[in-house]
Enzyme design. Structure first.
Site, PDB file in Angstrom:
ATOM      1  N   CYS B 151    -132.329 -53.690  13.520  1.00  0.00           N
ATOM      2  CA  CYS B 151    -133.356 -54.576  12.961  1.00  0.00           C
ATOM      3  C   CYS B 151    -133.386 -55.925  13.662  1.00  0.00           C
ATOM      4  O   CYS B 151    -134.425 -56.364  14.138  1.00  0.00           O
ATOM      5  CB  CYS B 151    -133.120 -54.788  11.473  1.00  0.00           C
ATOM      6  SG  CYS B 151    -133.469 -53.306  10.543  1.00  0.00           S
ATOM      7  N   HIS B 152    -132.253 -56.591  13.709  1.00  0.00           N
ATOM      8  CA  HIS B 152    -132.235 -57.931  14.285  1.00  0.00           C
ATOM      9  C   HIS B 152    -131.110 -58.109  15.292  1.00  0.00           C
ATOM     10  O   HIS B 152    -130.706 -59.228  15.593  1.00  0.00           O
ATOM     11  CB  HIS B 152    -132.156 -58.986  13.176  1.00  0.00           C
ATOM     12  CG  HIS B 152    -133.238 -58.831  12.153  1.00  0.00           C
ATOM     13  ND1 HIS B 152    -133.047 -58.155  10.978  1.00  0.00           N
ATOM     14  CD2 HIS B 152    -134.534 -59.195  12.170  1.00  0.00           C
ATOM     15  CE1 HIS B 152    -134.190 -58.138  10.302  1.00  0.00           C
ATOM     16  NE2 HIS B 152    -135.098 -58.749  10.998  1.00  0.00           N
TER      17      HIS B 152
END
Lengths: 418, 187
Positions: B151-152
């Site tokens: 995701c990040h």
């Protein structure tokens, strides 16, 4: 709601009978027929009508979709597919609702931009503006919870990430997150309460809209010159002038909306949401709906710790702060002149701000690389700089152009030139 | 009213205040159930513990089980992974706390404290939920050979310790124990 005196005169016997018991027709007449509006309103002032139409569209389609939707983690995904395939005209209703959310946000962003450009938030319209920001916040909450209901992969992981924001707060964060979710992770209790609130909030929005229109009708509308209405020649009657202008704006808006609904209904969605939610597998690239992307970019832009605030909490604070700052806008702008038409420097910074929001939106949709993160950091800096530095300072140092003495003068000058 | 508030409080003032107070307390008491119902309910809390048979896991194999709605990673690590984890110095870590609920809260994030303990150093059990915003990290990925969150971009090492990216803490190790040599009880 007009604030002024009423010119309504019932002619029929029944009309007089009703008027002396519940003067509802009088209120409608004073607010939407005889109500005086500035004679120089342009099409930028028609987004309010579009927003009213979209709220009605969303409530109507939402109510009928709820007749077929099942808020269960095992059945929700299937029931949405059932709406698409089995329910009579279900595909149309669902596409109207899903794209309706996007067009609701398109209209609200244009409406907010109009307010920023023409200084609509300045005294005496502070409460009007704040009510608008509250409506926008409610729209964001409603849109987010609605996106969770189809129980696809993006629904589930979007909900996980967004409720995860609250876990960033020290000490109470985890408790708040579990309080919102009703469990340790997104699950049945979460889906159930989101459905309940998603059904409730549009009616709360409708209530705040009534206050918003009330406040509007107390102060009267702004106009492109930013000069207040001074005499009767400055205004025209709401009907037919504003009604017809609004109607044309709404028709063009609905044409664009219909184009999406009928020809590209999934363009604004994510393919991942046609895969059922799986708590054990995160999609490769989680992105929120397009209308949250600038805020998502600002959240991700904070990759560094600031003193005791770690990067996670910092990102969350920046993201919430980007909306909170709007509440203070009426007091951050120090300029005596309302409209950007007469503020050459403000006009430049305004368009840069628009470009910045679009850039942040685009960055929010990308996988974060070092370059993109750096760009998002500059974008975030300008976003806050616009409100916290440019707005207060520019009002003190900028030399505005000469203002017309009245709306009538501005209109006559323009037509003399043409 | 003005004259009365200036002088001695009267019997009516007293009644007015106490009735108001009772009303306020009553309103809060009525509001509480409406707020409290939002918290995790009894059935959610009842799913407190599960038992997992890990006899099939040879070194280098992982298993993901669902506990309290979240994935739990169980990995039988290779000797190389264990040695890599043990070789890391505490000052190289972003989060030097073990985050192991089976140990004191301030235990350091050494290779041993980030495992199932003495004689079971090859086993690691942790909640597969990124400490950033709760995505599920991918196993045996990322530059430290541990876990990588898509995701990040948070990177965890072979002991599930955060090494790079926005996540603030090491992956949480829940309360667990070996009830038999090949059965792990989580929770």
């Amino acid at each position: 709601m007009s604030g002024g005196h009423s010119s309504y005169e019932p002619t029929s016997g029944l009309g007089k009978w009703v008027d002396s018991r519940l003067p509802l027709p009088r209120m409608v007449y004073d607010s939407f027929i005889a109500y005086p509006v500035p004679r120089n309103l342009n099409y930028a002032y028609t987004f309010g009508a579009m927003l009213a139409v979209m709220l009605v569209v969303q409530i109507l389609t939402g109510v009928v979709l709820a007749m077929h939707y099942v808020a269960s983690i095992d059945l929700a995904f299937g029931s949405v597919e059932g709406i698409m395939r089995d329910v009579n005209h279900g595909w149309l209703l669902r596409y109207l609702h899903a794209n309706g959310a996007s067009f609701f946000f398109i209209a609200v962003y244009l409406h907010i931009a109009r307010g920023l450009y023409y200084g609509s938030y300045k005294a005496p319209r502070e409460i009007l503006w704040i009510l608008g920001v509250i409506i926008y916040l409610l729209m964001m909450a409603t849109g987010f919870m609605g996106y969770v209901l189809p129980w696809g992969q993006m629904s589930f992981w979007g909900a996980t990430v967004i409720t995860g924001f609250f876990s960033a707060f020290p000490l109470v964060g985890e408790w708040i997150q579990q309080f919102l979710l009703g469990g340790f992770a997104v699950g049945q209790p979460t889906l159930n309460r989101f459905f309940s609130l998603h059904y409730l909030l549009p009616f709360v929005i409708a209530g705040v809209v009534i206050l918003h229109v009330w406040a509007l009708h107390v102060t009267g509308q702004t106009n492109p010159t930013g000069v207040e209405v001074k005499s009767k020649t400055d205004t025209v009657a709401f009907t037919p002038y504003a009604t017809v202008k609004d109607a044309l704006g709404v028709v063009i808006f609905l044409l664009a909306y219909s184009w999406f609904v009928f020809y590209m209904p999934n363009y604004l969605g994510h393919p991942d949401n046609y895969t059922m939610a799986n708590a054990l597998k995160t999609p490769a690239h989680i992105v929120p709906e397009w209308y949250y992307l600038p805020f998502y970019a600002m959240l991700r832009a904070i990759t560094f710790n600031v003193g005791p605030i770690d990067s996670k909490l910092g990102g969350v604070l920046v993201m919430f702060g980007s909306i909170i700052v709007l509440f203070f806008l009426p007091w951050l702008d120090t300029s005596k002149v309302r409209s950007a038409v007469y503020r050459p420097w403000y006009k430049l910074f305004f368009w840069l701000f628009v470009a910045d929001c679009i850039l942040l939106g685009w960055l929010g949709s990308r996988q974060p690389t070092d370059t993109y993160t750096l760009m998002a950091q500059f974008g975030t800096l300008y976003y806050f700089g616009f409100f916290l530095v440019i707005m207060p300072v520019l009002g003190l140092i900028e030399t505005p152009r000469r203002l017309p003495n009245s709306i009538t003068e501005a209109v006559l000058e323009k037509s003399a030139k043409a | 009213m003005n004259n009365q508030t200036m002088g001695e409080p009267t019997r009516r003032d007293f009644l007015y205040l106490t009735t108001g107070m009772a009303g306020a307390v009553g309103a809060v008491a009525v509001a509480w159930p409406f707020v409290d119902q939002m918290r995790p309910d009894a059935s959610t809390l009842a799913m407190a513990s599960i038992e997992v048979d890990v006899s099939a896991l040879t070194p280098g194999m992982s298993l993901t089980v669902k506990w309290r709605g979240k994935p739990v990673f169980i990995r039988n690590r290779t000797d190389k992974e264990v040695q890599e984890a043990a070789a890391v110095k505490l000052e190289q870590l972003k989060d030097p706390i073990a985050r192991n609920q089976n140990l004191p809260a301030d235990a350091p994030a050494t290779g041993a404290d980030r495992s199932a303990g003495k004689g079971k150093e090859n086993w690691i059990v942790m909640i597969g939920s990124c400490t950033h915003l709760g995505c599920v990290p991918l196993g045996q990925a990322g530059e430290y050979g541990g876990w990588f969150c898509p995701c990040h971009g948070s990177v965890y090492d072979t002991a599930g310790r955060i090494r790079k990216g926005p996540a603030p803490e090491n992956l949480l190790m829940p309360i667990f124990s070996f009830t038999k040599d090949t059965v792990i009880k989580i929770g």
